[in-house]
Scaffold this motif. Structure first.
Motif, PDB file in Angstrom:
ATOM      1  N   SER A  52       2.150   6.815  -7.070  1.00  0.00           N
ATOM      2  CA  SER A  52       1.501   6.862  -7.378  1.00  0.00           C
ATOM      3  C   SER A  52       1.612   9.021  -6.949  1.00  0.00           C
ATOM      4  O   SER A  52       1.217   9.368  -7.773  1.00  0.00           O
ATOM      5  CB  SER A  52      -0.200   7.314  -7.555  1.00  0.00           C
ATOM      6  OG  SER A  52       0.082   7.172  -5.688  1.00  0.00           O
ATOM      7  N   TRP A 104       1.275  -1.537  -0.055  1.00  0.00           N
ATOM      8  CA  TRP A 104       0.060  -0.252   0.035  1.00  0.00           C
ATOM      9  C   TRP A 104       1.057   1.267  -0.425  1.00  0.00           C
ATOM     10  O   TRP A 104       0.347   2.018  -0.908  1.00  0.00           O
ATOM     11  CB  TRP A 104      -1.075   0.239   1.258  1.00  0.00           C
ATOM     12  CG  TRP A 104      -1.635   0.883   1.205  1.00  0.00           C
ATOM     13  CD1 TRP A 104      -2.965   1.509   0.520  1.00  0.00           C
ATOM     14  CD2 TRP A 104      -1.419   1.692   2.018  1.00  0.00           C
ATOM     15  NE1 TRP A 104      -3.337   2.574   0.755  1.00  0.00           N
ATOM     16  CE2 TRP A 104      -2.732   3.023   1.759  1.00  0.00           C
ATOM     17  CE3 TRP A 104      -0.858   2.428   3.731  1.00  0.00           C
ATOM     18  CZ2 TRP A 104      -2.622   4.137   2.678  1.00  0.00           C
ATOM     19  CZ3 TRP A 104      -0.679   3.515   3.823  1.00  0.00           C
ATOM     20  CH2 TRP A 104      -1.481   4.540   3.720  1.00  0.00           C
ATOM     21  N   LEU A 105       1.466   1.119   0.833  1.00  0.00           N
ATOM     22  CA  LEU A 105       2.650   2.277   0.572  1.00  0.00           C
ATOM     23  C   LEU A 105       3.702   2.464  -0.038  1.00  0.00           C
ATOM     24  O   LEU A 105       3.667   3.565  -1.081  1.00  0.00           O
ATOM     25  CB  LEU A 105       3.840   2.093   2.264  1.00  0.00           C
ATOM     26  CG  LEU A 105       3.336   2.360   3.988  1.00  0.00           C
ATOM     27  CD1 LEU A 105       4.051   1.810   4.490  1.00  0.00           C
ATOM     28  CD2 LEU A 105       2.593   3.564   3.935  1.00  0.00           C
ATOM     29  N   ASN A 148       0.603  10.184  -3.915  1.00  0.00           N
ATOM     30  CA  ASN A 148      -0.085  10.270  -3.023  1.00  0.00           C
ATOM     31  C   ASN A 148      -0.202  10.472  -1.878  1.00  0.00           C
ATOM     32  O   ASN A 148      -1.030  10.537  -1.237  1.00  0.00           O
ATOM     33  CB  ASN A 148      -1.265   9.540  -3.085  1.00  0.00           C
ATOM     34  CG  ASN A 148      -1.982   9.886  -4.584  1.00  0.00           C
ATOM     35  OD1 ASN A 148      -2.126  10.628  -5.004  1.00  0.00           O
ATOM     36  ND2 ASN A 148      -2.802   8.171  -5.107  1.00  0.00           N
ATOM     37  N   THR A 149       1.162  10.911  -1.701  1.00  0.00           N
ATOM     38  CA  THR A 149       2.144  10.573   0.052  1.00  0.00           C
ATOM     39  C   THR A 149       2.419  12.194  -0.232  1.00  0.00           C
ATOM     40  O   THR A 149       2.935  12.927  -0.941  1.00  0.00           O
ATOM     41  CB  THR A 149       2.590   9.697   0.168  1.00  0.00           C
ATOM     42  OG1 THR A 149       3.915  10.701  -1.036  1.00  0.00           O
ATOM     43  CG2 THR A 149       2.396   8.367  -0.146  1.00  0.00           C
ATOM     44  N   GLN A 150       1.887  12.677   1.671  1.00  0.00           N
ATOM     45  CA  GLN A 150       2.416  14.079   2.089  1.00  0.00           C
ATOM     46  C   GLN A 150       3.205  14.127   3.009  1.00  0.00           C
ATOM     47  O   GLN A 150       2.566  12.631   3.916  1.00  0.00           O
ATOM     48  CB  GLN A 150       1.077  15.176   1.822  1.00  0.00           C
ATOM     49  CG  GLN A 150       0.388  15.132   0.292  1.00  0.00           C
ATOM     50  CD  GLN A 150      -1.008  16.211   0.941  1.00  0.00           C
ATOM     51  OE1 GLN A 150      -1.045  16.545   2.368  1.00  0.00           O
ATOM     52  NE2 GLN A 150      -1.690  16.485   0.182  1.00  0.00           N
ATOM     53  N   LYS A 181       2.915   1.379  -3.259  1.00  0.00           N
ATOM     54  CA  LYS A 181       0.958   2.055  -4.586  1.00  0.00           C
ATOM     55  C   LYS A 181       1.308   3.780  -4.332  1.00  0.00           C
ATOM     56  O   LYS A 181       1.461   4.079  -4.990  1.00  0.00           O
ATOM     57  CB  LYS A 181       0.314   1.693  -4.821  1.00  0.00           C
ATOM     58  CG  LYS A 181       0.503  -0.206  -5.030  1.00  0.00           C
ATOM     59  CD  LYS A 181      -1.047  -0.099  -4.739  1.00  0.00           C
ATOM     60  CE  LYS A 181      -0.515  -1.613  -5.545  1.00  0.00           C
ATOM     61  NZ  LYS A 181      -2.178  -2.504  -5.401  1.00  0.00           N
ATOM     62  N   LYS A 182       1.403   4.359  -2.547  1.00  0.00           N
ATOM     63  CA  LYS A 182       1.042   5.706  -2.994  1.00  0.00           C
ATOM     64  C   LYS A 182       2.381   6.612  -2.645  1.00  0.00           C
ATOM     65  O   LYS A 182       2.129   7.262  -3.177  1.00  0.00           O
ATOM     66  CB  LYS A 182       1.011   5.702  -1.132  1.00  0.00           C
ATOM     67  CG  LYS A 182      -0.481   4.942  -0.827  1.00  0.00           C
ATOM     68  CD  LYS A 182      -1.383   6.336  -1.228  1.00  0.00           C
ATOM     69  CE  LYS A 182      -3.043   6.717  -0.611  1.00  0.00           C
ATOM     70  NZ  LYS A 182      -3.797   7.013  -0.541  1.00  0.00           N
ATOM     71  N   ILE A 183       3.626   5.798  -2.699  1.00  0.00           N
ATOM     72  CA  ILE A 183       4.713   6.556  -3.063  1.00  0.00           C
ATOM     73  C   ILE A 183       4.523   6.520  -4.988  1.00  0.00           C
ATOM     74  O   ILE A 183       5.179   7.502  -5.206  1.00  0.00           O
ATOM     75  CB  ILE A 183       5.719   6.103  -2.344  1.00  0.00           C
ATOM     76  CG1 ILE A 183       6.379   6.038  -0.661  1.00  0.00           C
ATOM     77  CG2 ILE A 183       6.937   6.316  -2.773  1.00  0.00           C
ATOM     78  CD1 ILE A 183       6.776   5.403  -0.539  1.00  0.00           C
TER      79      ILE A 183
END
Length: 136
Positions: free
Chosen positions: A122, A115-116, A124-126, A118-120
């Motif tokens: 894309s 999950w992390l 979509n992480t802040q 994929k977030k990184i």
């Protein structure tokens, strides 16, 4: 994601009440109550014990100059498992114990890593870093 969270908040308590009533009907209300208390006490003890071990592992990794990525994920899982075990109910107790058992915790960590990642990937992480100079 918000819809899933709201669905979980609505469905899990209903399932917990249903299972508590079914178990209470089967073995009686007092043994059911004592079983809920017992799982909470055992869960708190296990979470404290494993949390201290993970904290010591992270300290050793820091002292070696390593980043304790696995220890952080283990800590998140143990913390979540401890919280689930402290909430009354059998479904949350099962989920909590699964997060405290090292083998099944490894499976949860694998999902967290995916999950992390994929977030990184894309974007979509802040990351918010707090310091005393940040003003709101």
């Amino acid at each position: 994601m918000l819809r899933v969270f709201i669905a979980i908040l609505l469905i899990v308590p209903v399932l917990e009440i249903w299972l508590l009533a079914a178990v209470g009907k089967g073995i009686g209300w007092l043994p059911t109550l004592l079983l809920c208390i017992l799982t909470g006490v055992i869960g708190a003890w296990l979470a404290k014990r494993q949390g201290l071990q993970i904290f010591q592992l992270a300290q050793v990794q820091f002292s070696r100059g390593e980043l304790p990525g696995e220890a952080i994920l283990d800590g998140i899982c143990v913390f979540a498992g401890g919280l689930l075990l402290l909430t009354p109910g059998f479904f949350t107790d099962i989920a909590g114990f699964l997060l405290l058992i090292p083998y099944t915790r490894g499976i949860a960590k694998l999902f967290m890593k995916r999950w992390l990642y994929k977030k990184i990937q894309s974007g979509n992480t802040q990351i918010f870093i707090w310091n005393r100079f940040n003003r709101f």
